[in-house]
Design a protein around this motif. Structure first.
Motif, PDB file in Angstrom:
ATOM      1  N   ARG A 192      60.104  47.843  49.053  1.00 36.83           N
ATOM      2  CA  ARG A 192      59.634  47.293  47.815  1.00 36.83           C
ATOM      3  C   ARG A 192      58.152  46.550  48.190  1.00 36.83           C
ATOM      4  O   ARG A 192      57.954  45.852  49.008  1.00 36.83           O
ATOM      5  N   LEU A 193      57.301  46.598  47.137  1.00 38.98           N
ATOM      6  CA  LEU A 193      56.010  46.088  46.921  1.00 38.98           C
ATOM      7  C   LEU A 193      56.350  44.421  47.213  1.00 38.98           C
ATOM      8  O   LEU A 193      57.213  43.836  46.361  1.00 38.98           O
ATOM      9  N   ARG A 194      55.368  43.712  47.665  1.00 38.03           N
ATOM     10  CA  ARG A 194      55.674  42.180  47.663  1.00 38.03           C
ATOM     11  C   ARG A 194      54.237  41.391  47.518  1.00 38.03           C
ATOM     12  O   ARG A 194      53.140  42.012  48.044  1.00 38.03           O
ATOM     13  N   THR A 195      54.078  40.400  46.740  1.00 35.86           N
ATOM     14  CA  THR A 195      53.024  39.536  46.730  1.00 35.86           C
ATOM     15  C   THR A 195      53.366  38.343  46.610  1.00 35.86           C
ATOM     16  O   THR A 195      54.650  37.707  46.633  1.00 35.86           O
ATOM     17  N   MET A 196      52.412  37.221  46.166  1.00 38.54           N
ATOM     18  CA  MET A 196      52.619  35.920  45.876  1.00 38.54           C
ATOM     19  C   MET A 196      51.815  35.523  44.721  1.00 38.54           C
ATOM     20  O   MET A 196      50.820  35.753  44.663  1.00 38.54           O
ATOM     21  N   HIS A 197      52.399  34.879  43.763  1.00 37.72           N
ATOM     22  CA  HIS A 197      51.710  34.307  42.573  1.00 37.72           C
ATOM     23  C   HIS A 197      51.459  32.913  43.083  1.00 37.72           C
ATOM     24  O   HIS A 197      52.227  32.035  43.336  1.00 37.72           O
ATOM     25  N   ILE A 198      49.953  32.509  42.822  1.00 40.35           N
ATOM     26  CA  ILE A 198      49.581  31.244  43.229  1.00 40.35           C
ATOM     27  C   ILE A 198      48.982  30.526  42.032  1.00 40.35           C
ATOM     28  O   ILE A 198      48.745  31.323  40.922  1.00 40.35           O
ATOM     29  N   ASN A 199      48.561  29.229  42.040  1.00 44.60           N
ATOM     30  CA  ASN A 199      48.211  28.658  41.031  1.00 44.60           C
ATOM     31  C   ASN A 199      46.951  28.630  40.499  1.00 44.60           C
ATOM     32  O   ASN A 199      46.074  29.399  41.274  1.00 44.60           O
ATOM     33  N   ARG A 200      46.449  28.284  39.442  1.00 45.04           N
ATOM     34  CA  ARG A 200      45.197  28.281  38.680  1.00 45.04           C
ATOM     35  C   ARG A 200      44.103  28.134  39.809  1.00 45.04           C
ATOM     36  O   ARG A 200      44.169  26.986  40.703  1.00 45.04           O
ATOM     37  N   ALA A 201      42.889  28.910  39.945  1.00 44.00           N
ATOM     38  CA  ALA A 201      42.085  28.727  40.703  1.00 44.00           C
ATOM     39  C   ALA A 201      42.186  28.712  42.276  1.00 44.00           C
ATOM     40  O   ALA A 201      41.288  28.352  42.927  1.00 44.00           O
ATOM     41  N   ASN A 202      43.311  28.995  42.513  1.00 37.65           N
ATOM     42  CA  ASN A 202      43.795  29.051  44.035  1.00 37.65           C
ATOM     43  C   ASN A 202      42.961  30.312  44.689  1.00 37.65           C
ATOM     44  O   ASN A 202      43.323  31.229  44.094  1.00 37.65           O
ATOM     45  N   ARG A 203      42.431  30.218  45.726  1.00 37.53           N
ATOM     46  CA  ARG A 203      41.777  31.381  46.418  1.00 37.53           C
ATOM     47  C   ARG A 203      42.199  31.312  47.725  1.00 37.53           C
ATOM     48  O   ARG A 203      41.716  31.987  48.532  1.00 37.53           O
ATOM     49  N   THR A 204      43.430  30.598  48.343  1.00 36.45           N
ATOM     50  CA  THR A 204      43.948  30.418  49.413  1.00 36.45           C
ATOM     51  C   THR A 204      45.285  31.209  49.662  1.00 36.45           C
ATOM     52  O   THR A 204      46.165  30.926  49.115  1.00 36.45           O
ATOM     53  N   ILE A 205      45.515  31.975  50.786  1.00 30.87           N
ATOM     54  CA  ILE A 205      46.875  32.509  51.016  1.00 30.87           C
ATOM     55  C   ILE A 205      46.853  32.258  52.702  1.00 30.87           C
ATOM     56  O   ILE A 205      46.171  32.630  53.544  1.00 30.87           O
ATOM     57  N   PRO A 206      48.020  31.354  52.890  1.00 31.54           N
ATOM     58  CA  PRO A 206      47.927  30.999  54.599  1.00 31.54           C
ATOM     59  C   PRO A 206      47.958  32.432  55.392  1.00 31.54           C
ATOM     60  O   PRO A 206      48.779  33.193  55.011  1.00 31.54           O
ATOM     61  N   GLU A 207      47.364  32.369  56.345  1.00 31.76           N
ATOM     62  CA  GLU A 207      47.299  33.294  57.106  1.00 31.76           C
ATOM     63  C   GLU A 207      48.538  34.145  57.735  1.00 31.76           C
ATOM     64  O   GLU A 207      48.501  35.338  57.595  1.00 31.76           O
ATOM     65  N   PRO A 208      49.675  33.311  58.095  1.00 31.15           N
ATOM     66  CA  PRO A 208      50.791  34.057  58.404  1.00 31.15           C
ATOM     67  C   PRO A 208      51.490  34.847  57.362  1.00 31.15           C
ATOM     68  O   PRO A 208      52.306  35.577  57.846  1.00 31.15           O
ATOM     69  N   PHE A 209      51.160  34.667  56.155  1.00 34.56           N
ATOM     70  CA  PHE A 209      51.423  35.628  55.074  1.00 34.56           C
ATOM     71  C   PHE A 209      51.050  36.983  54.777  1.00 34.56           C
ATOM     72  O   PHE A 209      51.392  37.750  54.259  1.00 34.56           O
TER      73      PHE A 209
END
Length: 432
Positions: A192-209
């Motif tokens: 299955r496809l996976r993603t993360m919903h992040i909060n308003r104006a956030n442009r950061t995804i922790p590197e391990p993910f």
């Protein structure tokens, strides 16, 4: 009914369903499992399917700012829908969620399931609010069991898994929770496809993910003074991370009161602006619509939200379901297909104009078709000589089309001002 297997296309800017191009056109219905009767659910799905919606973004846990009263059916034992006995799952809730997903799939609509909304995870802005209402977070050792439960009951419906909900990475305390959820879903539902919903104006995804995500979601959100994030976020994410499909997963919602109680209601045109600006800035894999009163499920009996409310009062769901903006979103993939522009390359550097609200992109053809989003009428000037091109303006509100003169002088192309009073797409195509 099987919806088909979703994969990422070879260009890594969109999706395939059973090998054919597929455009993510979602509605936010975060509160579905706790708040919607089965009879109303069928009516809602019938309407959204008519409007072209093919995906629903749903929270597997009770939405913190859903409307109250809800139906009183919770995933874990609870007397108030705020505090849960995490070791005591409620089979009736999960069977009901299964039935709701089965009905959605029968209407041709795929569930996109949020595993851990931020208020259930310590070290996030959401948990700070929840604590003020006496709503504790989920224990870390229950996270995997929760994911196992979601997969066990709902994976048969070929969902997309959205590991995080509205998170901000406020502190490192949240990272083990999201790691546990992501690792579990990778193991238990590897196709299955996976993603993360992040909060308003956030442009950061922790590197391990990052490497374990199939696509990116970003959120311009509901701040009336920061709607430029619709195009700034995809630009910044594309510059910072490996190439993957991107989705504007929470643009301003139609008839939502602006955040911080600013006296503004976003209308259909505001929603179109967020959608088109994001797609022309590189997020052409799809887009999500939202209506204020649907996501939190307002009824005639509603008396506020579960753990607080950051916006003006929603419309009742029956009224919100009829708001006109969703039809505009439903036209987007049809327009892109008709123009041969399913894949779009941002071309903002070819706009000879410093008004960045005007967005420019083109397809990948040898002589490309240009698509320009213009929120207000003005002449268009591009710093490229498009010899032998025609131009037309598509009125996005009234759905009228105007054919416009094109002139090429000194290496630049100019299209005269279109005649419409609202927002429009300017389409420049090479003559056949």
């Amino acid at each position: 009914m099987a919806l088909g297997t979703l994969t990422v296309n070879e260009a890594r800017d969109g999706f395939l369903c059973d090998g054919k191009p597929w455009f993510w056109l979602a509605d936010t219905c975060w509160s579905a499992f706790t708040s919607i009767t089965l009879e109303d659910w069928d009516y809602y799905l019938t309407r959204r399917a008519e409007q072209g919606i093919n995906t629903l973004q749903i929270n597997t846990l009770p939405q913190w700012d859903r409307c109250r009263p809800d139906l009183g059916i919770y995933p874990y034992a609870s007397e108030d829908g705020t505090t849960f006995d995490w070791e005591n799952p409620n089979a009736a809730y999960w069977e009901r969620a299964r039935e709701m997903c089965r009905t959605a799939v029968a209407h041709g609509i795929r569930p996109a399931l949020v595993l851990m909304w931020c208020n259930y995870v310590p070290g996030t802005w959401g948990s700070a609010i929840a604590e003020r209402f006496g709503a504790p977070t989920m224990p870390l050792d229950e996270v995997r069991r929760h994911v196992e439960r979601v997969v066990s009951y709902l994976d048969e419906f070929e969902p997309v898994y959205v590991v995080t909900g509205d998170t901000d990475w406020k502190s490192e305390e949240c990272l083990p929770y999201y790691e546990a959820a992501l690792a579990a879903v990778c193991e238990l539902a590897p196709t299955r496809l996976r993603t993360m919903h992040i909060n308003r104006a956030n442009r950061t995804i922790p590197e391990p993910f990052v490497d374990r995500l199939d696509f990116y979601m970003y959120q311009p959100g509901h701040n009336a003074l920061a709607q430029d994030e619709a195009w700034k976020l995809p630009q910044d994410i594309a510059a910072a991370y490996p190439r993957k499909p991107m989705i504007n997963s929470e643009p301003c919602y139609e008839m939502m009161g602006a955040s911080r109680h600013v006296y503004v209601r976003f209308n259909a045109e505001n929603c179109r602006a967020s959608a088109w600006a994001g797609m022309l800035a590189g997020a052409c894999a799809g887009v999500t619509y939202g209506a204020h009163g649907i996501w939190n499920w307002q009824t005639s009996l509603s008396r506020g939200s579960a753990l607080g409310e950051g916006f003006d009062a929603p419309f009742r769901w029956q009224e919100a379901l009829q708001l006109p903006g969703v039809w505009d979103f439903g036209m987007i993939p049809q327009l892109l297909d008709a123009l041969g522009c399913r894949s779009l390359v941002p071309a903002q550097d070819e706009l000879a104009d410093d008004r960045e609200q005007i967005r420019v992109a083109h397809n990948t053809a040898e002589r490309p078709t240009y698509v320009v989003y213009m929120p207000r009428a003005t002449a268009l000037k591009l710093s490229v000589a498009l010899e032998g091109y025609t131009a037309r303006a598509i009125d996005l509100e009234q759905k009228h089309v105007a054919h416009l003169p094109v002139t090429v002088e000194e290496g630049a192309t100019r299209v005269v001002q279109h005649p419409f009073t609202g927002d429009a797409l300017i389409v420049l195509e090479p003559r056949a």
